[in-house]
Motif scaffolding. Structure first.
Motif, PDB file in Angstrom:
ATOM      1  N   LEU B 184      36.760  70.101  40.224  1.00  0.00           N
ATOM      2  CA  LEU B 184      37.173  69.080  41.305  1.00  0.00           C
ATOM      3  C   LEU B 184      37.090  69.986  42.616  1.00  0.00           C
ATOM      4  O   LEU B 184      36.425  69.339  43.580  1.00  0.00           O
ATOM      5  N   LYS B 185      37.644  71.159  42.586  1.00  0.00           N
ATOM      6  CA  LYS B 185      37.880  71.984  43.824  1.00  0.00           C
ATOM      7  C   LYS B 185      36.536  72.339  44.323  1.00  0.00           C
ATOM      8  O   LYS B 185      36.109  72.584  45.579  1.00  0.00           O
ATOM      9  N   ALA B 186      35.514  72.622  43.368  1.00  0.00           N
ATOM     10  CA  ALA B 186      34.329  73.179  43.780  1.00  0.00           C
ATOM     11  C   ALA B 186      33.406  72.299  44.033  1.00  0.00           C
ATOM     12  O   ALA B 186      32.456  72.403  44.379  1.00  0.00           O
ATOM     13  N   GLY B 187      34.046  70.768  44.064  1.00  0.00           N
ATOM     14  CA  GLY B 187      32.960  69.703  44.399  1.00  0.00           C
ATOM     15  C   GLY B 187      31.810  69.570  43.488  1.00  0.00           C
ATOM     16  O   GLY B 187      31.083  68.770  43.483  1.00  0.00           O
ATOM     17  N   ILE B 188      32.124  70.129  42.258  1.00  0.00           N
ATOM     18  CA  ILE B 188      30.884  69.859  41.145  1.00  0.00           C
ATOM     19  C   ILE B 188      31.341  68.232  40.323  1.00  0.00           C
ATOM     20  O   ILE B 188      30.407  67.898  39.845  1.00  0.00           O
ATOM     21  N   MET B 189      32.574  68.238  40.163  1.00  0.00           N
ATOM     22  CA  MET B 189      32.954  66.896  39.748  1.00  0.00           C
ATOM     23  C   MET B 189      33.257  66.179  40.541  1.00  0.00           C
ATOM     24  O   MET B 189      33.864  66.116  41.676  1.00  0.00           O
ATOM     25  N   GLU B 190      32.804  64.836  40.213  1.00  0.00           N
ATOM     26  CA  GLU B 190      32.893  63.625  41.235  1.00  0.00           C
ATOM     27  C   GLU B 190      34.304  63.096  41.348  1.00  0.00           C
ATOM     28  O   GLU B 190      35.016  63.105  40.381  1.00  0.00           O
ATOM     29  N   ILE B 191      34.663  62.745  42.550  1.00  0.00           N
ATOM     30  CA  ILE B 191      36.156  62.406  42.810  1.00  0.00           C
ATOM     31  C   ILE B 191      36.241  60.914  42.154  1.00  0.00           C
ATOM     32  O   ILE B 191      35.759  60.212  42.374  1.00  0.00           O
ATOM     33  N   PRO B 192      37.338  60.693  40.964  1.00  0.00           N
ATOM     34  CA  PRO B 192      37.479  59.592  40.717  1.00  0.00           C
ATOM     35  C   PRO B 192      38.327  58.720  41.269  1.00  0.00           C
ATOM     36  O   PRO B 192      38.672  59.166  42.566  1.00  0.00           O
ATOM     37  N   ASP B 193      38.522  57.393  41.052  1.00  0.00           N
ATOM     38  CA  ASP B 193      39.303  56.538  41.640  1.00  0.00           C
ATOM     39  C   ASP B 193      40.858  56.757  41.473  1.00  0.00           C
ATOM     40  O   ASP B 193      41.574  56.294  42.392  1.00  0.00           O
ATOM     41  N   VAL B 194      41.174  56.923  40.463  1.00  0.00           N
ATOM     42  CA  VAL B 194      42.665  57.019  40.033  1.00  0.00           C
ATOM     43  C   VAL B 194      42.753  58.344  38.910  1.00  0.00           C
ATOM     44  O   VAL B 194      41.629  58.568  38.122  1.00  0.00           O
ATOM     45  N   ILE B 195      43.485  59.140  39.104  1.00  0.00           N
ATOM     46  CA  ILE B 195      43.840  60.074  38.064  1.00  0.00           C
ATOM     47  C   ILE B 195      45.175  60.180  37.605  1.00  0.00           C
ATOM     48  O   ILE B 195      46.346  59.814  37.726  1.00  0.00           O
ATOM     49  N   ALA B 196      44.939  60.294  36.080  1.00  0.00           N
ATOM     50  CA  ALA B 196      46.288  60.292  35.379  1.00  0.00           C
ATOM     51  C   ALA B 196      46.482  61.958  34.989  1.00  0.00           C
ATOM     52  O   ALA B 196      45.443  62.469  34.100  1.00  0.00           O
ATOM     53  N   ILE B 197      47.549  62.475  35.164  1.00  0.00           N
ATOM     54  CA  ILE B 197      47.822  63.771  34.321  1.00  0.00           C
ATOM     55  C   ILE B 197      48.945  63.314  33.136  1.00  0.00           C
ATOM     56  O   ILE B 197      49.809  62.972  33.247  1.00  0.00           O
TER      57      ILE B 197
END
Lengths: 345, 345
Positions: B184-197
């Motif tokens: 996510l940080k490197a911009g390699i993964m697309e930003i999702p709409d909602v995140i659950a941890i």
């Protein structure tokens, strides 16, 4: 040697064969730009390729792949091997031209005439990333580099295609790479040839070592057991040991006569990946440029035409592939006494 | 209702529209087998689609995606929404028919007539995974399900294509998902709409929350700020809160008129992905079956023909695409005064 704007097909090929850094830089720029000259150049020098040994270095961002490659380059340079590095990891320090001083000391390598380092963009290649990296690797191979490192990030399909050209695949992890460990465990990530767990000073490094080891132990079929090495790239710690394991894998392939077989498979896979990439680009262009094809998409949006029927029309139009040869196999459906049973999900 | 082997195109379409579980199971089996009847069926029911809201649930293996979906299904069932679940995660408990008792209680859902759960294989689909999941989702949509969940693993290209049909994308992480956070940080993964941890009881859960939050904070351009929810799927903890966030995203899309626009883009993307998958399959078959194309690969192996020339010949033969339209752009190369400067790598 010719100046930057005076390269001809012949002088460029000669420069590449001589390992001239300016020729290599120019050649790879041409490859990146999808220039016709790059195509001709690689065709000219292709008979001179096949001598370099290619090590693919993959793993999630932030684990220290670049630092480890840098340390490996220093190690093999001490043994007089010439080296080429291609990085297609957008998060790699190589990609940002970062010179991290003593920590990585890329600067040393940039000044070394026997080392050529180049990062390539991951987007915008006409035939996809697989094509651009393949061509760049062939250029460095023809330049007489003994060893090639190819840095890629992640485990997606396009990365698998990029690293598909490597003779030995090194996966780099670090403590905290829980997702990769789970992916290995679930069989979703391909088992590499060698594994490095970097940042070995971290208290969780040994735990991760044991975890990865126990996952690999489940595979009894594999003739080559992927060794795992704990490293600390910034101090070059265990880098000679890591190189030894890469060398052992090479010796294993060579002894068993598997290297030729692997290269045959790799090359066929690359040709297929490049052809797929080209086809996709062709399709993209056709859909973008043809108003009729765009109207099909509108009809899909209005729920008037189902997506698969739109696909058929597009395929017939763009690739002249008749719908019949795309049709799914009939006869396994309704009324078929041999049909599979409906899952009682 | 007809028995499992007596489905006709009409009775199957009627059964799907009525939401009959046996009809749905049969229809999705036909989709999986690439049967021509599935193609006709989806064409018939396509005008009835577009009413379901699709939530894509993605994330690395082992983070608890299935448990979370199961808890979300229970939550929305209490509000009387009917639900369909398609899982294309080979490591998912759904895929193994696992009934994990009280922990997940999938069994409850299997007995509920308003819930249809189905896992699909990730390999062997004629037109690729994107095609099979798209068709299966359309079947469930036509069946009148209010909500669809689509479970996928990882972040590769094929997974991106699969989840491309979702209206809302939920990314599930857990403490230890360091690789995903880095991606996510490197911009390699697309930003999702909602995140659950998920696995919020873990001591590192709050640290991860802060880490992810600070990554998302860097993006000032986004109109929708992806909310992050700490969950514990096995105890259904914070599942109502998670659902609320998904609902808020839906409301956001609907208010801004973005839902229609997103669906247009998604459908176009799916058509393109399916066409790519089909083309790739066509190419694979052609190369496997045609001795002349196989001879090209042998010439590549013997270093007599360079890979890109082989690609050109294959493309001309298989897709009737003339080399000219595949050729890279000329004129940016040698002797071109406007050429880009050679990188001094």
């Amino acid at each position: 040697m010719a100046g930057r704007r005076d390269w001809t097909r012949d002088t460029l090929a000669a420069g590449v064969r001589a390992g001239d850094k300016r020729a290599l830089a120019r050649a790879i720029s041409l490859v990146e730009n999808g220039d016709a000259l790059a195509y001709d150049l690689v065709r000219d020098v292709y008979p001179d390729t096949g001598r370099a040994y290619a090590v693919g270095v993959t793993g999630p961002p932030g684990v220290g792949k670049s630092s480890l490659i840098s340390a490996l380059v220093r190690h093999v340079r001490a043994r007089d091997a010439s080296v080429g590095v291609i990085s297609v990891d957008p998060s790699s320090p190589f990609s940002h031209g970062a010179l991290l001083g003593d920590r990585i000391r890329l600067a040393d390598h940039f000044l070394d005439p026997e080392v050529f380092i180049r990062s390539m963009g991951t987007r915008g290649h006409l035939g996809g990333l697989a094509e651009a990296t393949l061509q760049a690797m062939l250029v460095l191979d023809a330049a007489g580099k003994d060893l090639l490192f190819l840095e890629t990030v992640g485990a997606g399909q396009s990365e698998v295609e990029v690293i598909g050209i490597a003779d030995t695949v090194l996966l780099v992890l670090m403590p905290g790479s829980g997702d990769s460990v789970q992916a290995l465990k679930a069989g979703i990530m391909e088992i590499p040839d060698v594994i490095a767990i970097n940042k070995m000073d971290h208290p969780a490094a040994k735990t991760m070592l044991n975890e990865v080891r126990s996952i690999l132990a489940l595979d009894h079929e594999r003739a080559w057991r992927p060794p795992i090495v704990l490293t600390e790239a910034t101090r070059a710690e265990n880098v000679p040991e890591l190189w030894e394991k890469i060398d052992e894998h090479r010796a294993f392939l060579e002894q068993e006569g598997q290297l030729e077989e692997r290269r045959r498979r790799n090359l066929a896979g690359e040709v297929f990946a490049v052809a797929s990439g080209r086809t996709k680009a062709h399709l993209e262009r056709a859909v973008a440029e043809d108003p009729e094809l765009r109207r099909l998409l509108d009809a899909v949006q209005r729920r008037e035409l189902d997506p698969l029927s739109a696909v058929r029309e597009i395929m017939e139009k763009v690739f002249k592939i008749p719908a019949a040869s795309l049709a799914p196999a009939p006869g396994t459906g309704a009324g078929d006494a041999h049909g599979d049973r409906a899952d009682a999900a």
